[in-house]
Design an enzyme around this catalytic site. Structure first.
Site, short mmCIF file in Angstrom:
data_model
loop_
_atom_site.label_atom_id
_atom_site.label_comp_id
_atom_site.label_asym_id
_atom_site.label_seq_id
_atom_site.Cartn_x
_atom_site.Cartn_y
_atom_site.Cartn_z
N LYS A 98 0.38 -1.08 0.10
CA LYS A 98 -0.28 -0.13 -0.26
C LYS A 98 0.72 1.68 -0.51
O LYS A 98 0.14 2.66 0.24
CB LYS A 98 -0.97 0.26 1.05
CG LYS A 98 -1.95 -1.11 0.91
CD LYS A 98 -2.89 -0.54 -0.49
CE LYS A 98 -3.82 -1.80 -0.07
NZ LYS A 98 -5.05 -1.36 -1.23
C1 LIG Z 1 -2.44 -7.61 3.56
C2 LIG Z 1 -3.87 -6.69 1.87
N1 LIG Z 1 -3.47 -7.84 1.23
C3 LIG Z 1 -3.70 -7.83 0.14
C4 LIG Z 1 -4.28 -6.34 -0.26
C5 LIG Z 1 -5.32 -6.38 -1.17
O1 LIG Z 1 -4.79 -4.67 -2.43
P1 LIG Z 1 -5.97 -4.61 -3.01
O2 LIG Z 1 -7.00 -3.47 -2.30
O3 LIG Z 1 -4.99 -3.60 -4.12
O4 LIG Z 1 -6.86 -5.64 -3.71
C6 LIG Z 1 -4.69 -5.21 0.65
C7 LIG Z 1 -5.32 -4.42 0.56
O5 LIG Z 1 -6.29 -3.63 1.62
C8 LIG Z 1 -3.89 -5.46 1.69
O6 LIG Z 1 -4.12 -4.77 2.81
#
Ligand SMILES: Cc1ncc(COP(=O)(O)O)c(C=O)c1O
Length: 348
Positions: free
Chosen positions: A45
């Site tokens: 992120k």
């Molecule tokens: C630990 C974790 N894995 C995967 C994701 C998924 O990413 P995306 O929001 O880009 O789909 C997030 C999103 O908040 C996350 O916090």
């Protein structure tokens, strides 16, 4: 040696990719993990938040020392946001679901941001949901800017511009399969858009949670809110259909079980030395599903979104493991020697 950087922001991106030996051997193929835990905020992120803030800055929407950035997040976006706001001099308010781990919440606070806890079990349009809370607060707080990662397409833009090209280069264009969890969808969509433009045959699997609305929407075009179910994993699945999910770039959605995903990360730590977050275990479940179609000529990349240290009070806590049926502490030779040593030492 790399030169000294001007701030932590300069060390976002350029994360390593490593081969997962055991999974490659089991499935007779080549499995790699893209380790987004190597970003300074320990998750994927950092890239997303930086890109969304930089675009808002370019559009003249933010003023240092004045603006308050507000977001609804499962925790990782909140940490990255709090970190970048601290560096750039913005105030920050993060609305988090109450299932977020204590570490994530404390870390966001440590970076100077305000945390607002919101219930996990309510529908997206409930005024107490983390989406509505963030939206309402961004109207109430003067000079607030709602980042809105679900609807802000600079989310997927970050991965189209950086993570996708890195994966292509690190595999020397040999990648044949890509697996990532999907929540806002920004990660999987930005990466798969870039990869499919390079080679439209690259197979993309999105990992979704039980009770999420994404898989059903992908297969039927229907948004079914009756599917909602509370799950343990953070960052897998969604209760809305964010425009950051580019449905046409994803070949399939697989719904995984929380339980198996957690088992996968506990095993991975012991086998490969990688302490990964829960959603990384979900991508391994995705790998198991597509494994029958894989062979030695394939190169599979799993996107590992964050670091296990964000879950020390949850998945990696021995009491939590016992309470949730993961008692994986086996009596082995080493334990016997240590136990005998303690017994003899304490009974002298
Ligand atoms: C630990 C974790 N894995 C995967 C994701 C998924 O990413 P995306 O929001 O880009 O789909 C997030 C999103 O908040 C996350 O916090």
């Amino acid at each position: 040696m790399n030169k000294a950087q001007q701030s932590l922001i300069d060390s976002i991106g350029g994360t390593p990719m490593v081969k997962l030996q055991e999974l490659s051997d089991i499935y007779n193929t080549n499995v790699y993990a893209k380790l987004e835990s190597s970003n300074p905020g320990l998750s994927v992120k950092d890239r997303t938040v930086l890109n969304m803030i930089e675009h808002a800055e370019k559009e003249g929407k933010l003023e240092k020392g004045v603006s308050t950035l507000v977001e609804a997040t499962s925790g990782n976006t909140g940490f990255s946001l709090a970190m970048i706001c601290a560096i750039k001099g913005y105030k920050c308010v993060v609305c988090v679901k109450d299932k977020a781990s204590t570490e994530k919440i404390n870390a966001i606070k440590a970076l100077g941001a305000k945390v607002v806890l919101c219930p996990s079990g309510v529908k997206a349009d409930n005024p107490r949901s983390y989406y509505r809370t963030a939206e309402t607060l961004s109207k109430l707080i003067p000079d607030a800017y709602y980042i809105n990662q679900n609807y802000n397409l600079n989310n997927l833009g970050a991965h189209y511009a950086t993570t996708g090209p890195e994966i292509w280069e690190q595999t020397e264009g040999k990648i044949t399969h890509f697996i990532s969890s999907a929540s806002t969808g920004g990660t999987i969509s930005g990466i798969s858009k870039f990869l499919k433009e390079k080679n439209e045959d690259i197979d993309v699997t999105a990992v979704d949670s039980e009770g999420s609305v994404l898989k059903h929407f992908h297969e039927t075009g229907e948004y079914d809110t009756s599917l909602k179910r509370k799950t343990m994993l953070e960052g897998v699945g969604k209760d809305i259909i964010p425009p950051n999910v580019l449905m046409d770039n994803i070949d399939r959605f697989i719904q995984i079980s929380d339980k198996e995903s957690v088992k996968n990360i506990l095993h991975l730590a012991k086998k490969e030395g990688i302490m990964a977050g829960g959603s990384c275990g979900a991508t391994i479940e995705g790998l198991k599903e597509i494994a029958p179609g894989l062979n030695k000529n394939h190169t599979v990349v799993l996107l590992f979104s964050d670091h296990g240290s964000k879950y020390l009070s949850k998945f990696y806590d021995f009491d939590w493991q016992k309470e949730n049926g993961y008692s994986n502490e086996k009596e082995d030779e080493l334990t016997t020697v240590i136990n005998e040593f303690y017994f003899n030492n304490n009974n002298k």
